[in-house]
Design an enzyme around this catalytic site. Structure first.
Site, PDB file in Angstrom:
ATOM      1  N   ILE A   1      39.961  38.378  41.300  1.00 42.74           N
ATOM      2  CA  ILE A   1      41.301  38.960  41.509  1.00 42.74           C
ATOM      3  C   ILE A   1      41.281  40.430  41.084  1.00 42.74           C
ATOM      4  O   ILE A   1      40.901  40.736  39.955  1.00 42.74           O
ATOM      5  CB  ILE A   1      42.367  38.229  40.657  1.00 42.74           C
ATOM      6  CG1 ILE A   1      42.299  36.720  40.858  1.00 42.74           C
ATOM      7  CG2 ILE A   1      43.753  38.750  40.990  1.00 42.74           C
ATOM      8  CD1 ILE A   1      43.222  35.943  39.939  1.00 42.74           C
TER       9      ILE A   1
ATOM     10  N   ASP B   1      37.360  32.688  25.668  1.00 46.90           N
ATOM     11  CA  ASP B   1      37.120  33.476  26.886  1.00 46.90           C
ATOM     12  C   ASP B   1      38.450  34.050  27.415  1.00 46.90           C
ATOM     13  O   ASP B   1      38.527  35.239  27.769  1.00 46.90           O
ATOM     14  CB  ASP B   1      36.457  32.585  27.944  1.00 46.90           C
ATOM     15  CG  ASP B   1      36.283  33.295  29.268  1.00 46.90           C
ATOM     16  OD1 ASP B   1      35.387  34.154  29.359  1.00 46.90           O
ATOM     17  OD2 ASP B   1      37.058  33.021  30.202  1.00 46.90           O
TER      18      ASP B   1
ATOM     19  N   LYS C   1      39.734  38.102  27.754  1.00 48.24           N
ATOM     20  CA  LYS C   1      40.351  38.705  28.950  1.00 48.24           C
ATOM     21  C   LYS C   1      41.746  39.242  28.628  1.00 48.24           C
ATOM     22  O   LYS C   1      42.130  40.322  29.079  1.00 48.24           O
ATOM     23  CB  LYS C   1      40.417  37.669  30.070  1.00 48.24           C
ATOM     24  CG  LYS C   1      39.039  37.237  30.568  1.00 48.24           C
ATOM     25  CD  LYS C   1      39.149  35.995  31.442  1.00 48.24           C
ATOM     26  CE  LYS C   1      37.810  35.502  31.918  1.00 48.24           C
ATOM     27  NZ  LYS C   1      37.842  34.154  32.469  1.00 48.24           N
TER      28      LYS C   1
ATOM     29  N   LYS D   1      33.353  40.202  29.637  1.00 49.74           N
ATOM     30  CA  LYS D   1      34.615  40.363  28.892  1.00 49.74           C
ATOM     31  C   LYS D   1      34.413  40.275  27.384  1.00 49.74           C
ATOM     32  O   LYS D   1      35.149  40.905  26.614  1.00 49.74           O
ATOM     33  CB  LYS D   1      35.665  39.364  29.350  1.00 49.74           C
ATOM     34  CG  LYS D   1      35.238  37.918  29.380  1.00 49.74           C
ATOM     35  CD  LYS D   1      34.686  37.559  30.728  1.00 49.74           C
ATOM     36  CE  LYS D   1      34.039  36.193  30.699  1.00 49.74           C
ATOM     37  NZ  LYS D   1      33.945  35.578  31.984  1.00 49.74           N
TER      38      LYS D   1
ATOM     39  N   GLY E   1      33.108  31.790  39.469  1.00 55.97           N
ATOM     40  CA  GLY E   1      32.186  31.406  40.544  1.00 55.97           C
ATOM     41  C   GLY E   1      31.441  32.618  41.076  1.00 55.97           C
ATOM     42  O   GLY E   1      31.857  33.761  40.895  1.00 55.97           O
TER      43      GLY E   1
ATOM     44  N   ARG F   1      15.672  36.998  32.341  1.00 55.48           N
ATOM     45  CA  ARG F   1      14.785  36.431  31.333  1.00 55.48           C
ATOM     46  C   ARG F   1      13.524  35.832  31.950  1.00 55.48           C
ATOM     47  O   ARG F   1      12.447  35.977  31.410  1.00 55.48           O
ATOM     48  CB  ARG F   1      15.542  35.355  30.552  1.00 55.48           C
ATOM     49  CG  ARG F   1      15.284  35.482  29.089  1.00 55.48           C
ATOM     50  CD  ARG F   1      16.104  34.620  28.184  1.00 55.48           C
ATOM     51  NE  ARG F   1      17.122  33.813  28.788  1.00 55.48           N
ATOM     52  CZ  ARG F   1      18.206  33.443  28.152  1.00 55.48           C
ATOM     53  NH1 ARG F   1      18.425  33.846  26.927  1.00 55.48           N
ATOM     54  NH2 ARG F   1      19.098  32.666  28.713  1.00 55.48           N
TER      55      ARG F   1
ATOM     56  N   GLU G   1      35.993  45.256  36.708  1.00 51.68           N
ATOM     57  CA  GLU G   1      36.986  44.414  37.405  1.00 51.68           C
ATOM     58  C   GLU G   1      36.680  42.924  37.252  1.00 51.68           C
ATOM     59  O   GLU G   1      37.584  42.098  37.101  1.00 51.68           O
ATOM     60  CB  GLU G   1      37.001  44.786  38.900  1.00 51.68           C
ATOM     61  CG  GLU G   1      38.044  44.054  39.702  1.00 51.68           C
ATOM     62  CD  GLU G   1      39.460  44.387  39.242  1.00 51.68           C
ATOM     63  OE1 GLU G   1      39.904  45.517  39.411  1.00 51.68           O
ATOM     64  OE2 GLU G   1      40.122  43.482  38.685  1.00 51.68           O
TER      65      GLU G   1
ATOM     66  N   ALA H   1      32.005  52.447  51.791  1.00 56.36           N
ATOM     67  CA  ALA H   1      31.633  53.274  50.633  1.00 56.36           C
ATOM     68  C   ALA H   1      31.238  54.684  51.057  1.00 56.36           C
ATOM     69  O   ALA H   1      31.196  55.603  50.243  1.00 56.36           O
ATOM     70  CB  ALA H   1      30.466  52.623  49.884  1.00 56.36           C
TER      71      ALA H   1
END
Ligand SMILES: NC(=O)C1=CN([C@@H]2O[C@H](COP(=O)(O)OP(=O)(O)OC[C@H]3O[C@@H](n4cnc5c(N)ncnc54)[C@H](O)[C@@H]3O)[C@@H](O)[C@H]2O)C=CC1
Ligand SMILES: N[C@@H](CC=O)C(=O)O
Length: 429
Positions: free
Chosen positions: A138, A203, A207, A107, A304, A46, A131, A34
């Site tokens: 991916i 979902d 996407k 998303k 994950g 929370r 992303e 970076a």
């Protein structure tokens, strides 16, 4: 070495915890790549007392998540809470209005409010990066925004939900029950807070609408996605599909159609010679067809903690390098309304499964409905007893307009011969 990129992090669940672990584990490498360190300065979630297996004492804890948007000296806000509205949206709006960079894996929020947030980011000359919101680890957004930016895209489609793919491939490999496998996917952290978003296709539709906007230069149009999920797919359908040379996958498809953009998420029969048939577990895969590059295939872990954190931190590295452009691959004012294509005009083949009473005339009734609607039958298989005492009939149609299949099903709606609702799965062509 430049000054550190200072990050305020909202949400410390599966993905938030993964981001902290990744930044700890790969700190030196990330700093070199970076050109400056990336440092979390403040966190919010929370429950402050929950043990997350990471040391939070080095970060400031902020009770009021919304105030992270104006946390002193934070350059970027990372939102890993979830939900299309509520605290996530408040945080996005206020952070971008304040000119802070904003990174999210959300998303649902982007599908509903992506255009507004992209406009805010441009107005404030701030980064809006997401992303991780499509296909987990991916780099498909980067692939389409940057690598394939020179191409007109004819079609983008793929397996966009890790939970469903995990469930379908486990059901196929182990012959296990839907509910039991869902519980396993939830335990592994793949499923959304509301798992019905996964299994009912919502979902994947979130996407798909984001991918379609990037691929076609259109405003995200989640409301135009036709959505079907995997809740009603039986182990018997999966076995039947296998005997015909297919695997069952939840596939999202976006392409230009009659009168606008065609967008659909639905369980499909995927021929065994197609790469998507071999995508198993929580893996996702996206195919994009460009007019110069040809067919691109992006494949990898779709859910994950580790894979999703990888995508979140990649966005942070881009921001640290000062490398970010228009969120949806072109300025927000260039995105055109998508329009909605008439799916009835679309041609394709279909798998239809009926559970019927075992009595004289049932087959003739189904065949007549097909004939009258103009559906040509390629094969018809009748199997013995189904779970609910009926008989299972599976039909594969020849290619024809989708409207004809819809008409045949409409005609059979409410028939006394049917036990329960028929199942329609499109065949990926
Ligand atoms: N889990 C996954 O594999 C993937 C998740 N995502 C997205 O990442 C986001 C986060 O997902 P997960 O980490 O799985 O969720 P999670 O449920 O594991 O974690 C959510 C976090 O947000 C916090 N939170 C919830 N409501 C809050 C509120 N009102 N105020 C402050 N904090 C609040 C919770 O305390 C928790 O720390 C979601 O948008 C999800 O769709 C995206 C790709 C993959
Ligand atoms: N619930 C989602 C997580 C990633 O977006 C999935 O199962 O794919």
């Amino acid at each position: 070495m430049g000054d550190a990129l200072r990050v305020a992090l909202a949400g410390l669940g599966t993905v938030g915890g993964g981001v902290i672990r990744l930044l700890d584990t790969n700190r030196d490498l990330i700093t070199r790549r970076a050109g400056r360190p990336i440092e979390i300065v403040a966190v919010s979630a929370r429950d402050r007392t929950k043990d997350r297996g990471v040391d939070l004492s080095r970060f400031a804890w902020v009770d009021d998540t919304a105030s992270l948007a104006s946390y002193p000296d934070a350059d970027v806000v990372v939102e890993l809470i979830g939900g299309s509205d509520g605290p996530a949206l408040t945080l996005a709006r206020t952070a971008l209005d304040a000119g802070r960079g904003f990174v999210t894996a959300n998303k649902a929020m982007l599908a509903h409010h992506g255009l507004e947030l992209a406009q805010k980011a441009e107005a404030a000359n701030a980064a809006l990066k997401f992303e991780a919101a499509v296909a987990g680890g991916i780099p498909v957004i980067k692939g389409l925004r940057e690598g394939a930016a020179a191409n007109a895209i004819a079609r983008v489609y793929g397996i966009l939900n890790g939970t469903c793919n995990f469930i379908l491939s486990k059901m196929e490999a182990e012959g296990r029950d839907f509910a039991e496998v869902l519980a396993e996917a939830q335990a592994l952290g793949y499923a959304e807070a509301d798992p019905s978003f996964d299994i009912d296709g919502v979902d994947a539709a979130h996407k798909l609408s984001i991918l379609a906007a990037i691929a076609f230069g259109t405003q995200p149009a989640f409301g135009d996605v036709a959505i079907g999920g995997v809740r009603h797919v039986l182990a018997a359908d999966i076995a039947q599909a296998a005997s015909l040379g297919y695997r069952v996958r939840l596939v999202g498809v976006a392409e230009e159609g009659a009168g606008g953009l065609f967008q659909r998420v639905h369980p499909h029969l995927v021929p065994l010679d197609h790469p998507l048939a071999h995508v198993t577990g929580s893996t996702n895969a996206v195919v994009a067809e460009g007019n110069f590059v040809g067919r691109l295939l992006f494949q990898g872990a779709g859910a994950g903690d580790g894979p999703t954190a990888s995508a979140v931190v990649a966005d942070l590295i881009d921001i640290a390098r000062g490398e970010y452009g228009a969120s949806f691959a072109m300025p927000a004012h260039e995105l055109i309304p998508a329009g909605k294509a008439d799916s009835g005009e679309r041609r394709g083949r279909a798998y239809l499964r009926f559970t019927v009473q075992d009595k004289v005339g049932v087959l003739a009734e189904i065949a007549a409905a097909m004939r009258d609607a103009g559906v040509s039958i390629e094969s018809l298989i009748q199997r013995g007893e189904a779970a609910d005492g009926g008989v299972m009939i599976a039909i594969v149609t020849h290619e024809g307009p989708e409207r004809a299949v819809a008409q045949a099903l409409e005609r059979l709606r409410g028939s006394q011969s049917l036990v329960g609702q028929p199942l329609l799965m499109h065949i990926l062509g």
